[in-house]
Design an enzyme around this catalytic site. Structure first.
Site, PDB file in Angstrom:
ATOM      1  N   SER A 159       0.846  -1.191   0.000  1.00 27.61           N
ATOM      2  CA  SER A 159       0.000   0.000   0.000  1.00 27.61           C
ATOM      3  C   SER A 159       0.878   1.237   0.000  1.00 27.61           C
ATOM      4  O   SER A 159       2.017   1.204   0.481  1.00 27.61           O
ATOM      5  CB  SER A 159      -0.895   0.018   1.247  1.00 27.61           C
ATOM      6  OG  SER A 159      -1.587   1.249   1.364  1.00 27.61           O
ATOM      7  N   TYR A 174      -1.894  -0.623  10.309  1.00 23.09           N
ATOM      8  CA  TYR A 174      -1.948  -0.887   8.867  1.00 23.09           C
ATOM      9  C   TYR A 174      -0.705  -0.336   8.179  1.00 23.09           C
ATOM     10  O   TYR A 174      -0.091  -1.015   7.341  1.00 23.09           O
ATOM     11  CB  TYR A 174      -3.211  -0.251   8.284  1.00 23.09           C
ATOM     12  CG  TYR A 174      -3.436  -0.544   6.819  1.00 23.09           C
ATOM     13  CD1 TYR A 174      -4.023  -1.740   6.417  1.00 23.09           C
ATOM     14  CD2 TYR A 174      -3.086   0.385   5.837  1.00 23.09           C
ATOM     15  CE1 TYR A 174      -4.252  -2.010   5.073  1.00 23.09           C
ATOM     16  CE2 TYR A 174      -3.305   0.127   4.492  1.00 23.09           C
ATOM     17  CZ  TYR A 174      -3.887  -1.067   4.113  1.00 23.09           C
ATOM     18  OH  TYR A 174      -4.103  -1.326   2.780  1.00 23.09           O
ATOM     19  N   LYS A 178       2.030  -2.670   6.160  1.00 23.92           N
ATOM     20  CA  LYS A 178       2.292  -2.504   4.733  1.00 23.92           C
ATOM     21  C   LYS A 178       3.731  -2.080   4.458  1.00 23.92           C
ATOM     22  O   LYS A 178       4.314  -2.477   3.432  1.00 23.92           O
ATOM     23  CB  LYS A 178       1.302  -1.498   4.136  1.00 23.92           C
ATOM     24  CG  LYS A 178      -0.139  -2.002   4.133  1.00 23.92           C
ATOM     25  CD  LYS A 178      -0.273  -3.340   3.389  1.00 23.92           C
ATOM     26  CE  LYS A 178      -1.711  -3.806   3.292  1.00 23.92           C
ATOM     27  NZ  LYS A 178      -1.857  -5.067   2.523  1.00 23.92           N
TER      28      LYS A 178
END
Length: 266
Positions: A159, A174, A178
């Protein structure tokens, strides 16, 4: 031995996935990066094994639709990426059903809805377990098969959040997961240099439905920070997955492709 130069000369031959088998995790939704990656592979003639966590009906529906539209073989499998044994069983089942695995798209993931201080530690752990450790489990499970066959491509859905800290939403877990995925791809590319390629794709804000819970004002703020001024459509990513899975990228490993409408360049 170094990874060999492909025999194909024409671009369409290099991009062809005919005779190849690709696993795509997290591909049970009606729209999203997983199903679009699988669709891209199928469009290029490849067989696909899709995975689902809880949406069995969605996974089987997607597999049936791909078979009907593209005349390839597709099958859906249940997978808990947070469980290493489940990842190993997936690899065994796909080899039994398809005979081989040529590429693996580690796409299954989970979003974060809180920061470190305002969220439960269990929520933080769940994101790390799914988005980071789950990728490692998949890599270890299929890596032995790649090494045995002396060929393979492992593609991680990372991401842009692995490159920047998103604003205004708090999603440290998150972002950390990532960022780890991007460096995992680089590290595995070196570790597997003699038999397989490993790359990652870093999407920006893509309209997959996973962010529908975010209020509209926040989404407008996101768009104001994207030079292209809009979310991406998942179909705008499928060519990247085909490139990394196919012989078109046989000299590409350890790379991360950012597809974010220019967000990280602002």
């Amino acid at each position: 031995m170094p990874i060999s130069i492909p025999k194909g000369e024409k671009l369409m031959d290099l991009l062809s996935m005919k005779g190849k088998v690709t696993i795509v995790t997290g591909a049970s939704g009606p729209r999203g990066m997983g199903i679009e990656a699988a669709r891209g592979i199928a469009e290029m003639g490849g067989n696909v094994a899709l995975t689902y966590a809880g949406r069995k009906e969605g996974g089987e529906k997607n597999a049936a639709a791909l078979e009907k539209e593209y005349g390839i073989k597709a099958k859906a499998y249940k997978l808990d990426v947070a469980n290493y044994e489940s990842c190993c069983q997936l690899v065994k089942d796909v080899i039994a059903d398809f005979g081989q695995i040529d590429a693996f798209v580690a796409n299954a993931g989970k979003t974060a809805d809180s920061g470190v201080l305002d969220g439960e530690i269990s929520a933080f752990e769940e994101v790390i377990q799914t988005d980071l450790l789950g990728v490692a489990y998949c890599a270890k499970a299929v890596g032995h098969h790649f090494k045995e066959r002396q060929t393979g491509s492992f593609v991680i859905t990372a991401s842009m959040s692995g490159h920047i800290a998103n604003f205004p939403q708090e999603q440290t877990s998150y972002n950390v997961a990532k960022a780890g995925c991007i460096h995992m791809a680089r590290s595995l590319a070196n570790e597997w240099r003699d038999f397989a390629r490993v790359n990652s794709i870093s999407p920006g804000y893509i309209d997959t439905g996973l962010s529908d819970f975010v209020d509209k004002e926040t989404q407008k703020l996101w768009h104001s920070m994207i030079p292209m001024g809009r979310d991406g459509d998942a179909k705008e990513l499928k060519a990247a997955y085909v490139y990394f899975c196919s012989d078109a990228s046989t000299y590409t490993t350890g790379s991360d492709l950012v597809i974010d409408g220019g967000y990280c360049a602002r």
